[in-house]
Enzyme design. Sequence first.
Site, PDB file in Angstrom:
ATOM      1  N   HIS A  59     -37.377  10.050  67.454  1.00  0.00           N
ATOM      2  CA  HIS A  59     -36.302   9.460  66.741  1.00  0.00           C
ATOM      3  C   HIS A  59     -36.123   8.286  66.910  1.00  0.00           C
ATOM      4  O   HIS A  59     -36.573   7.263  67.844  1.00  0.00           O
ATOM      5  CB  HIS A  59     -35.041   9.956  67.262  1.00  0.00           C
ATOM      6  CG  HIS A  59     -34.481  12.325  67.211  1.00  0.00           C
ATOM      7  ND1 HIS A  59     -35.267  12.417  68.025  1.00  0.00           N
ATOM      8  CD2 HIS A  59     -33.957  11.917  66.402  1.00  0.00           C
ATOM      9  CE1 HIS A  59     -34.573  13.325  67.652  1.00  0.00           C
ATOM     10  NE2 HIS A  59     -33.799  13.148  66.070  1.00  0.00           N
ATOM     11  N   PRO A  60     -36.093   7.356  65.343  1.00  0.00           N
ATOM     12  CA  PRO A  60     -36.083   5.665  65.414  1.00  0.00           C
ATOM     13  C   PRO A  60     -35.001   5.161  65.838  1.00  0.00           C
ATOM     14  O   PRO A  60     -33.909   5.901  65.666  1.00  0.00           O
ATOM     15  CB  PRO A  60     -36.396   5.908  63.696  1.00  0.00           C
ATOM     16  CG  PRO A  60     -35.707   7.373  63.486  1.00  0.00           C
ATOM     17  CD  PRO A  60     -35.249   8.134  64.130  1.00  0.00           C
ATOM     18  N   GLU A  75     -29.889   9.862  56.446  1.00  0.00           N
ATOM     19  CA  GLU A  75     -29.015   9.359  57.174  1.00  0.00           C
ATOM     20  C   GLU A  75     -28.061   8.731  57.271  1.00  0.00           C
ATOM     21  O   GLU A  75     -27.822   8.003  58.025  1.00  0.00           O
ATOM     22  CB  GLU A  75     -29.324  10.785  58.654  1.00  0.00           C
ATOM     23  CG  GLU A  75     -29.054  11.829  58.542  1.00  0.00           C
ATOM     24  CD  GLU A  75     -29.817  13.074  59.663  1.00  0.00           C
ATOM     25  OE1 GLU A  75     -30.262  13.512  58.852  1.00  0.00           O
ATOM     26  OE2 GLU A  75     -31.082  12.175  59.948  1.00  0.00           O
ATOM     27  N   PHE A 107     -31.638   5.621  71.720  1.00  0.00           N
ATOM     28  CA  PHE A 107     -30.530   5.834  71.780  1.00  0.00           C
ATOM     29  C   PHE A 107     -30.552   6.877  70.570  1.00  0.00           C
ATOM     30  O   PHE A 107     -30.195   6.082  69.126  1.00  0.00           O
ATOM     31  CB  PHE A 107     -29.795   4.322  71.281  1.00  0.00           C
ATOM     32  CG  PHE A 107     -28.348   4.608  70.312  1.00  0.00           C
ATOM     33  CD1 PHE A 107     -27.225   4.448  72.063  1.00  0.00           C
ATOM     34  CD2 PHE A 107     -27.320   5.039  69.401  1.00  0.00           C
ATOM     35  CE1 PHE A 107     -25.872   5.515  71.773  1.00  0.00           C
ATOM     36  CE2 PHE A 107     -25.563   5.101  69.295  1.00  0.00           C
ATOM     37  CZ  PHE A 107     -25.131   5.283  70.846  1.00  0.00           C
ATOM     38  N   ILE A 108     -29.896   8.155  70.521  1.00  0.00           N
ATOM     39  CA  ILE A 108     -29.448   8.538  69.675  1.00  0.00           C
ATOM     40  C   ILE A 108     -28.337   9.003  69.381  1.00  0.00           C
ATOM     41  O   ILE A 108     -27.653   8.921  70.289  1.00  0.00           O
ATOM     42  CB  ILE A 108     -30.276  10.067  69.984  1.00  0.00           C
ATOM     43  CG1 ILE A 108     -31.894   9.523  69.432  1.00  0.00           C
ATOM     44  CG2 ILE A 108     -29.783  11.319  68.885  1.00  0.00           C
ATOM     45  CD1 ILE A 108     -32.371  10.866  70.702  1.00  0.00           C
ATOM     46  N   ALA A 110     -25.895  11.453  66.028  1.00  0.00           N
ATOM     47  CA  ALA A 110     -25.339  11.742  65.075  1.00  0.00           C
ATOM     48  C   ALA A 110     -24.201  11.268  63.842  1.00  0.00           C
ATOM     49  O   ALA A 110     -23.652  11.027  64.170  1.00  0.00           O
ATOM     50  CB  ALA A 110     -24.588  13.126  64.939  1.00  0.00           C
ATOM     51  N   VAL A 111     -24.876  10.087  63.352  1.00  0.00           N
ATOM     52  CA  VAL A 111     -24.135   9.554  62.636  1.00  0.00           C
ATOM     53  C   VAL A 111     -23.653   9.841  61.075  1.00  0.00           C
ATOM     54  O   VAL A 111     -22.777   8.923  61.403  1.00  0.00           O
ATOM     55  CB  VAL A 111     -25.625   8.063  61.820  1.00  0.00           C
ATOM     56  CG1 VAL A 111     -25.686   7.359  63.033  1.00  0.00           C
ATOM     57  CG2 VAL A 111     -26.587   9.289  61.026  1.00  0.00           C
TER      58      VAL A 111
END
Length: 160
Positions: A59-60, A75, A107-108, A110-111
Amino acid sequence: MNQTEFITVLGAIFEASPWVAEQAWLKRPFTDIQSLYQTMVDIVKNSDSQQQLALICAHPDLGSKAKMAEASVKEQAGVGLNCLTSSEYEQFHQLNESYKNKFSFPFIIAVKNHTKASILLAFEQRLNHSIEEEKITALAEIYKIAQFRLYEKFAQTPPP
Protein backbone atom coordinates in the site's frame (compact mmCIF):
# COMPACT_ATOMS: atom_id res chain seq x y z
CA MET A 1 -14.90 -16.18 -16.43
CA ASN A 2 -11.89 -18.31 -17.06
CA GLN A 3 -8.96 -18.13 -14.64
CA THR A 4 -7.05 -15.48 -16.59
CA GLU A 5 -10.11 -13.22 -16.86
CA PHE A 6 -10.92 -13.72 -13.17
CA ILE A 7 -7.42 -12.67 -12.11
CA THR A 8 -7.37 -9.77 -14.58
CA VAL A 9 -10.69 -8.45 -13.27
CA LEU A 10 -10.12 -9.12 -9.55
CA GLY A 11 -6.34 -9.14 -9.16
CA ALA A 12 -6.21 -5.52 -7.95
CA ILE A 13 -8.94 -5.84 -5.31
CA PHE A 14 -6.13 -6.39 -2.80
CA GLU A 15 -3.40 -3.83 -3.58
CA ALA A 16 -0.70 -5.25 -5.87
CA SER A 17 -1.54 -8.76 -4.63
CA PRO A 18 -3.09 -10.84 -7.42
CA TRP A 19 -2.23 -13.98 -5.42
CA VAL A 20 -5.46 -13.42 -3.48
CA ALA A 21 -7.57 -13.61 -6.65
CA GLU A 22 -5.49 -16.55 -7.89
CA GLN A 23 -6.31 -18.52 -4.76
CA ALA A 24 -9.96 -17.39 -4.76
CA TRP A 25 -10.36 -18.78 -8.28
CA LEU A 26 -9.74 -22.25 -6.86
CA LYS A 27 -12.65 -21.88 -4.42
CA ARG A 28 -15.37 -20.96 -6.94
CA PRO A 29 -18.26 -20.92 -7.57
CA PHE A 30 -19.50 -18.04 -5.44
CA THR A 31 -23.15 -17.51 -4.64
CA ASP A 32 -22.80 -13.71 -4.53
CA ILE A 33 -20.31 -10.87 -4.16
CA GLN A 34 -20.31 -11.17 -0.38
CA SER A 35 -19.27 -14.83 -0.53
CA LEU A 36 -16.48 -13.94 -2.98
CA TYR A 37 -15.39 -11.12 -0.67
CA GLN A 38 -15.41 -13.39 2.40
CA THR A 39 -13.43 -16.04 0.55
CA MET A 40 -10.79 -13.46 -0.40
CA VAL A 41 -10.61 -12.16 3.19
CA ASP A 42 -10.26 -15.71 4.50
CA ILE A 43 -7.40 -16.33 2.07
CA VAL A 44 -5.53 -13.33 3.49
CA LYS A 45 -6.38 -14.25 7.09
CA ASN A 46 -5.08 -17.78 6.52
CA SER A 47 -1.93 -16.69 4.70
CA ASP A 48 1.35 -16.64 6.54
CA SER A 49 2.69 -13.61 8.33
CA GLN A 50 5.17 -12.84 5.52
CA GLN A 51 2.42 -12.71 2.90
CA GLN A 52 0.27 -10.52 5.13
CA LEU A 53 3.16 -8.15 5.72
CA ALA A 54 3.91 -8.02 1.98
CA LEU A 55 0.24 -7.13 1.37
CA ILE A 56 0.40 -4.37 3.98
CA CYS A 57 3.66 -3.04 2.49
CA ALA A 58 2.13 -3.00 -1.01
CA HIS A 59 0.00 0.00 0.00
CA PRO A 60 1.14 3.55 -0.78
CA ASP A 61 1.65 6.32 1.74
CA LEU A 62 -1.39 8.55 2.12
CA GLY A 63 -1.00 11.90 0.40
CA SER A 64 2.13 10.69 -1.37
CA LYS A 65 3.13 11.88 -4.81
CA ALA A 66 4.57 8.45 -5.56
CA LYS A 67 3.21 6.24 -8.34
CA MET A 68 0.38 4.07 -7.06
CA ALA A 69 -2.37 1.77 -8.28
CA GLU A 70 -5.25 3.39 -10.14
CA ALA A 71 -7.71 2.41 -7.39
CA SER A 72 -5.51 4.04 -4.72
CA VAL A 73 -5.22 7.24 -6.78
CA LYS A 74 -9.01 7.40 -7.10
CA GLU A 75 -9.63 6.61 -3.42
CA GLN A 76 -7.14 9.20 -2.18
CA ALA A 77 -8.47 11.82 -4.61
CA GLY A 78 -11.97 11.17 -3.24
CA VAL A 79 -10.94 12.77 0.07
CA GLY A 80 -8.68 15.43 -1.42
CA LEU A 81 -5.34 13.79 -0.69
CA ASN A 82 -4.28 14.53 -4.26
CA CYS A 83 -4.46 18.29 -3.72
CA LEU A 84 -2.94 18.91 -0.31
CA THR A 85 -1.63 22.34 0.61
CA SER A 86 2.11 22.45 1.32
CA SER A 87 1.50 22.41 5.07
CA GLU A 88 -0.95 19.50 4.78
CA TYR A 89 1.50 17.62 2.58
CA GLU A 90 4.26 18.19 5.14
CA GLN A 91 1.98 17.02 7.95
CA PHE A 92 1.06 13.83 6.08
CA HIS A 93 4.67 13.26 5.11
CA GLN A 94 5.87 13.60 8.72
CA LEU A 95 3.13 11.30 10.03
CA ASN A 96 3.85 8.73 7.29
CA GLU A 97 7.54 8.77 8.21
CA SER A 98 6.89 8.54 11.97
CA TYR A 99 4.49 5.68 11.40
CA LYS A 100 6.84 3.74 9.09
CA ASN A 101 9.76 4.31 11.47
CA LYS A 102 7.75 2.82 14.33
CA PHE A 103 5.97 -0.04 12.54
CA SER A 104 8.10 -0.70 9.41
CA PHE A 105 5.02 -0.63 7.17
CA PRO A 106 2.76 2.12 5.78
CA PHE A 107 -0.25 3.57 7.57
CA ILE A 108 -3.40 2.10 6.02
CA ILE A 109 -6.92 3.37 6.36
CA ALA A 110 -9.96 2.88 4.13
CA VAL A 111 -10.23 6.56 3.13
CA LYS A 112 -13.78 6.24 1.80
CA ASN A 113 -16.12 7.87 4.33
CA HIS A 114 -13.20 9.78 5.90
CA THR A 115 -12.00 13.35 5.68
CA LYS A 116 -8.45 14.70 5.80
CA ALA A 117 -9.11 15.68 9.43
CA SER A 118 -10.40 12.23 10.46
CA ILE A 119 -7.47 10.55 8.72
CA LEU A 120 -4.99 12.79 10.54
CA LEU A 121 -6.71 12.05 13.86
CA ALA A 122 -6.53 8.29 13.17
CA PHE A 123 -2.84 8.65 12.30
CA GLU A 124 -2.10 10.32 15.63
CA GLN A 125 -4.17 7.83 17.66
CA ARG A 126 -2.74 4.77 15.96
CA LEU A 127 0.85 5.89 16.47
CA ASN A 128 0.23 4.92 20.12
CA HIS A 129 -0.58 1.29 19.23
CA SER A 130 1.72 -1.69 19.51
CA ILE A 131 3.08 -3.29 16.35
CA GLU A 132 0.71 -6.26 16.74
CA GLU A 133 -2.32 -3.97 17.24
CA GLU A 134 -1.35 -2.01 14.14
CA LYS A 135 -0.86 -5.11 12.01
CA ILE A 136 -4.37 -6.25 12.98
CA THR A 137 -5.77 -2.77 12.32
CA ALA A 138 -3.95 -2.47 8.98
CA LEU A 139 -5.38 -5.81 7.82
CA ALA A 140 -8.89 -4.81 8.96
CA GLU A 141 -8.57 -1.60 6.95
CA ILE A 142 -7.33 -3.58 3.93
CA TYR A 143 -10.43 -5.77 4.18
CA LYS A 144 -12.62 -2.63 4.12
CA ILE A 145 -10.72 -1.27 1.11
CA ALA A 146 -11.12 -4.61 -0.69
CA GLN A 147 -14.84 -4.65 0.05
CA PHE A 148 -15.30 -1.14 -1.36
CA ARG A 149 -13.29 -2.05 -4.46
CA LEU A 150 -15.05 -5.36 -5.05
CA TYR A 151 -18.55 -3.93 -4.73
CA GLU A 152 -17.62 -0.93 -6.90
CA LYS A 153 -16.25 -3.33 -9.54
CA PHE A 154 -19.74 -4.83 -9.82
CA ALA A 155 -21.55 -1.46 -9.38
CA GLN A 156 -23.16 -2.48 -6.10
CA THR A 157 -23.28 -0.99 -2.63
CA PRO A 158 -21.49 -2.94 0.11
CA PRO A 159 -23.48 -4.03 3.15
CA PRO A 160 -23.26 -1.70 6.17
